[in-house]
Design a protein around this motif. Sequence first.
Motif, PDB file in Angstrom:
ATOM      1  N   VAL A   1      48.569  39.712  46.806  1.00 47.72           N
ATOM      2  CA  VAL A   1      49.036  40.736  45.870  1.00 47.72           C
ATOM      3  C   VAL A   1      49.194  40.167  44.463  1.00 47.72           C
ATOM      4  O   VAL A   1      48.815  40.806  43.478  1.00 47.72           O
ATOM      5  CB  VAL A   1      50.371  41.336  46.352  1.00 47.72           C
ATOM      6  CG1 VAL A   1      50.887  42.380  45.360  1.00 47.72           C
ATOM      7  CG2 VAL A   1      50.211  41.958  47.729  1.00 47.72           C
ATOM      8  N   LEU A   2      49.774  38.972  44.349  1.00 52.11           N
ATOM      9  CA  LEU A   2      49.981  38.315  43.066  1.00 52.11           C
ATOM     10  C   LEU A   2      49.394  36.908  43.114  1.00 52.11           C
ATOM     11  O   LEU A   2      49.473  36.239  44.143  1.00 52.11           O
ATOM     12  CB  LEU A   2      51.468  38.245  42.711  1.00 52.11           C
ATOM     13  CG  LEU A   2      52.206  39.567  42.476  1.00 52.11           C
ATOM     14  CD1 LEU A   2      53.701  39.332  42.343  1.00 52.11           C
ATOM     15  CD2 LEU A   2      51.662  40.282  41.241  1.00 52.11           C
ATOM     16  N   ARG A   3      48.864  36.462  41.953  1.00 50.34           N
ATOM     17  CA  ARG A   3      48.268  35.125  41.906  1.00 50.34           C
ATOM     18  C   ARG A   3      48.413  34.534  40.504  1.00 50.34           C
ATOM     19  O   ARG A   3      48.199  35.221  39.499  1.00 50.34           O
ATOM     20  CB  ARG A   3      46.781  35.191  42.269  1.00 50.34           C
ATOM     21  CG  ARG A   3      46.081  33.822  42.241  1.00 50.34           C
ATOM     22  CD  ARG A   3      44.579  33.962  42.259  1.00 50.34           C
ATOM     23  NE  ARG A   3      44.103  34.707  43.400  1.00 50.34           N
ATOM     24  CZ  ARG A   3      43.125  35.593  43.345  1.00 50.34           C
ATOM     25  NH1 ARG A   3      42.526  35.872  42.198  1.00 50.34           N
ATOM     26  NH2 ARG A   3      42.739  36.235  44.431  1.00 50.34           N
TER      27      ARG A   3
ATOM     28  N   CYS B   1      48.666  46.591  42.376  1.00 52.82           N
ATOM     29  CA  CYS B   1      48.484  45.333  41.634  1.00 52.82           C
ATOM     30  C   CYS B   1      49.697  44.413  41.739  1.00 52.82           C
ATOM     31  O   CYS B   1      49.662  43.298  41.228  1.00 52.82           O
ATOM     32  CB  CYS B   1      48.183  45.631  40.169  1.00 52.82           C
ATOM     33  SG  CYS B   1      49.578  46.296  39.236  1.00 52.82           S
ATOM     34  N   GLY B   2      50.784  44.874  42.362  1.00 54.94           N
ATOM     35  CA  GLY B   2      51.942  43.997  42.570  1.00 54.94           C
ATOM     36  C   GLY B   2      53.095  44.215  41.625  1.00 54.94           C
ATOM     37  O   GLY B   2      53.974  43.349  41.522  1.00 54.94           O
ATOM     38  N   LYS B   3      53.154  45.352  40.943  1.00 51.87           N
ATOM     39  CA  LYS B   3      54.248  45.600  39.986  1.00 51.87           C
ATOM     40  C   LYS B   3      55.606  45.586  40.683  1.00 51.87           C
ATOM     41  O   LYS B   3      56.529  44.873  40.270  1.00 51.87           O
ATOM     42  CB  LYS B   3      54.043  46.948  39.274  1.00 51.87           C
ATOM     43  CG  LYS B   3      52.783  47.047  38.449  1.00 51.87           C
ATOM     44  CD  LYS B   3      52.705  48.350  37.675  1.00 51.87           C
ATOM     45  CE  LYS B   3      52.660  49.570  38.555  1.00 51.87           C
ATOM     46  NZ  LYS B   3      51.447  49.641  39.402  1.00 51.87           N
TER      47      LYS B   3
ATOM     48  N   LEU C   1      48.931  44.134  34.478  1.00 49.99           N
ATOM     49  CA  LEU C   1      48.489  43.424  35.678  1.00 49.99           C
ATOM     50  C   LEU C   1      47.183  44.019  36.176  1.00 49.99           C
ATOM     51  O   LEU C   1      46.894  45.201  35.966  1.00 49.99           O
ATOM     52  CB  LEU C   1      49.553  43.517  36.781  1.00 49.99           C
ATOM     53  CG  LEU C   1      50.944  42.968  36.469  1.00 49.99           C
ATOM     54  CD1 LEU C   1      51.800  42.964  37.733  1.00 49.99           C
ATOM     55  CD2 LEU C   1      50.883  41.572  35.863  1.00 49.99           C
ATOM     56  N   ARG C   2      46.390  43.191  36.844  1.00 50.80           N
ATOM     57  CA  ARG C   2      45.125  43.649  37.420  1.00 50.80           C
ATOM     58  C   ARG C   2      45.211  43.631  38.940  1.00 50.80           C
ATOM     59  O   ARG C   2      46.016  42.896  39.537  1.00 50.80           O
ATOM     60  CB  ARG C   2      43.959  42.775  36.951  1.00 50.80           C
ATOM     61  CG  ARG C   2      44.097  41.322  37.310  1.00 50.80           C
ATOM     62  CD  ARG C   2      42.775  40.559  37.129  1.00 50.80           C
ATOM     63  NE  ARG C   2      42.282  40.571  35.771  1.00 50.80           N
ATOM     64  CZ  ARG C   2      42.492  39.595  34.875  1.00 50.80           C
ATOM     65  NH1 ARG C   2      43.235  38.544  35.215  1.00 50.80           N
ATOM     66  NH2 ARG C   2      41.990  39.655  33.668  1.00 50.80           N
TER      67      ARG C   2
ATOM     68  N   PRO D   1      38.864  39.520  42.542  1.00 49.80           N
ATOM     69  CA  PRO D   1      39.290  38.520  43.527  1.00 49.80           C
ATOM     70  C   PRO D   1      39.319  37.087  43.024  1.00 49.80           C
ATOM     71  O   PRO D   1      39.901  36.216  43.675  1.00 49.80           O
ATOM     72  CB  PRO D   1      38.264  38.680  44.657  1.00 49.80           C
ATOM     73  CG  PRO D   1      37.058  39.257  43.982  1.00 49.80           C
ATOM     74  CD  PRO D   1      37.583  40.140  42.907  1.00 49.80           C
ATOM     75  N   HIS D   2      38.737  36.815  41.854  1.00 51.90           N
ATOM     76  CA  HIS D   2      38.683  35.439  41.356  1.00 51.90           C
ATOM     77  C   HIS D   2      39.512  35.248  40.081  1.00 51.90           C
ATOM     78  O   HIS D   2      39.361  34.231  39.404  1.00 51.90           O
ATOM     79  CB  HIS D   2      37.225  35.040  41.090  1.00 51.90           C
ATOM     80  CG  HIS D   2      36.333  35.203  42.280  1.00 51.90           C
ATOM     81  ND1 HIS D   2      36.501  34.486  43.446  1.00 51.90           N
ATOM     82  CD2 HIS D   2      35.266  36.032  42.492  1.00 51.90           C
ATOM     83  CE1 HIS D   2      35.585  34.844  44.324  1.00 51.90           C
ATOM     84  NE2 HIS D   2      34.832  35.784  43.778  1.00 51.90           N
ATOM     85  N   SER D   3      40.376  36.209  39.760  1.00 52.73           N
ATOM     86  CA  SER D   3      41.182  36.143  38.537  1.00 52.73           C
ATOM     87  C   SER D   3      42.665  36.082  38.877  1.00 52.73           C
ATOM     88  O   SER D   3      43.081  36.374  40.003  1.00 52.73           O
ATOM     89  CB  SER D   3      40.904  37.368  37.663  1.00 52.73           C
ATOM     90  OG  SER D   3      39.539  37.471  37.323  1.00 52.73           O
ATOM     91  N   GLY D   4      43.466  35.703  37.876  1.00 57.23           N
ATOM     92  CA  GLY D   4      44.904  35.753  38.027  1.00 57.23           C
ATOM     93  C   GLY D   4      45.410  37.175  37.856  1.00 57.23           C
ATOM     94  O   GLY D   4      44.680  38.074  37.419  1.00 57.23           O
ATOM     95  N   SER D   5      46.663  37.399  38.181  1.00 59.00           N
ATOM     96  CA  SER D   5      47.224  38.754  38.164  1.00 59.00           C
ATOM     97  C   SER D   5      47.424  39.297  36.757  1.00 59.00           C
ATOM     98  O   SER D   5      47.311  40.506  36.534  1.00 59.00           O
ATOM     99  CB  SER D   5      48.564  38.780  38.912  1.00 59.00           C
ATOM    100  OG  SER D   5      48.364  38.657  40.299  1.00 59.00           O
TER     101      SER D   5
END
Length: 300
Positions: free
Chosen positions: A50-52, A72-74, A235-236, A242-246
């Motif tokens: 969910v978050l990265r 996106c994990g808000k 946030l994304r 899948p290859h980026s930060g949040s």
Amino acid sequence: MTSTATAPVLRPAPGRPADVDPSPARGRPNGVRLDAIARSFETPQGRHEVLRDLDIELGSGEIVAVVGPSGCGKSTLLRLIAGLDRPSAGVIRLGGTALRGTDPRTAVAFQEPRLLPWRTLAQNVAFGLPRGLGRREGRQRVQELLALVGLEHAAALRPREVSGGMAQRASLARALARGPEVLLLDEPFGALDALTRLRMQDLLLEVHAAEPTTVLVVTHDVEEALYLADRVLLLRSLRQHPHSGSLARTVEVPGARPRDRADHALAALRVELLQGLGVHAHQTAPSASRIADLTSENLS
């Protein structure tokens, strides 16, 4: 519902020093810092991330808004800072110390007021007072908070006897009862009608001016985020990226609060954020302020 015109001057909240500086300044000891935060969940289909790689700093007295697509994990981010959940990786620091579980320096207000129906509004606000506070001091604190949110006349009423906006004001007062250093708001005005929502936004700024705690507000309303916050965090979705930060983008909002809702600079940032959410300018719905104007015209 009628919001207060100006916020009354209060005594320092329990545990809050008298010389609190209301100006936002990142990096102060009693702010919040998130270092390389990640959160994932195990599901029957495998691990769901969910978050990265989330690095965020919330300065003392700052208002920060979080927007992003669903999933996106808000709300997960808010729960982590509240100590209601733990990150899979990384460290969250409050006041310079690592957060381990819930902390009395934080308070949460949700989209639903979640008031106890058998208690009066005053009793619901008192429910948020810190333990060990004297009865007389506690009663005075509740009276001050009810006055701050414009509910002193409704102190003896129960939740079923008041409007949704009044109940939400009582919920906000309860969250402030112990003088938290960090106030976490999860879609606090999402269930209100357009006019009441605008008034509650103004009320939140009045309350913040009187008690300048650090505020993190999760919202789906881009215009609300730009009106309230010093910064907006976009946030994304990790499913789509899948290859980026949040954290996709941080937007610094110009101008001092309260801002002019019709400011062209805010309109430009609104378009920028909506595009970041995948919404093109020609597809945008009427703004909350425009809805309010249309409602007023129809009622007149």
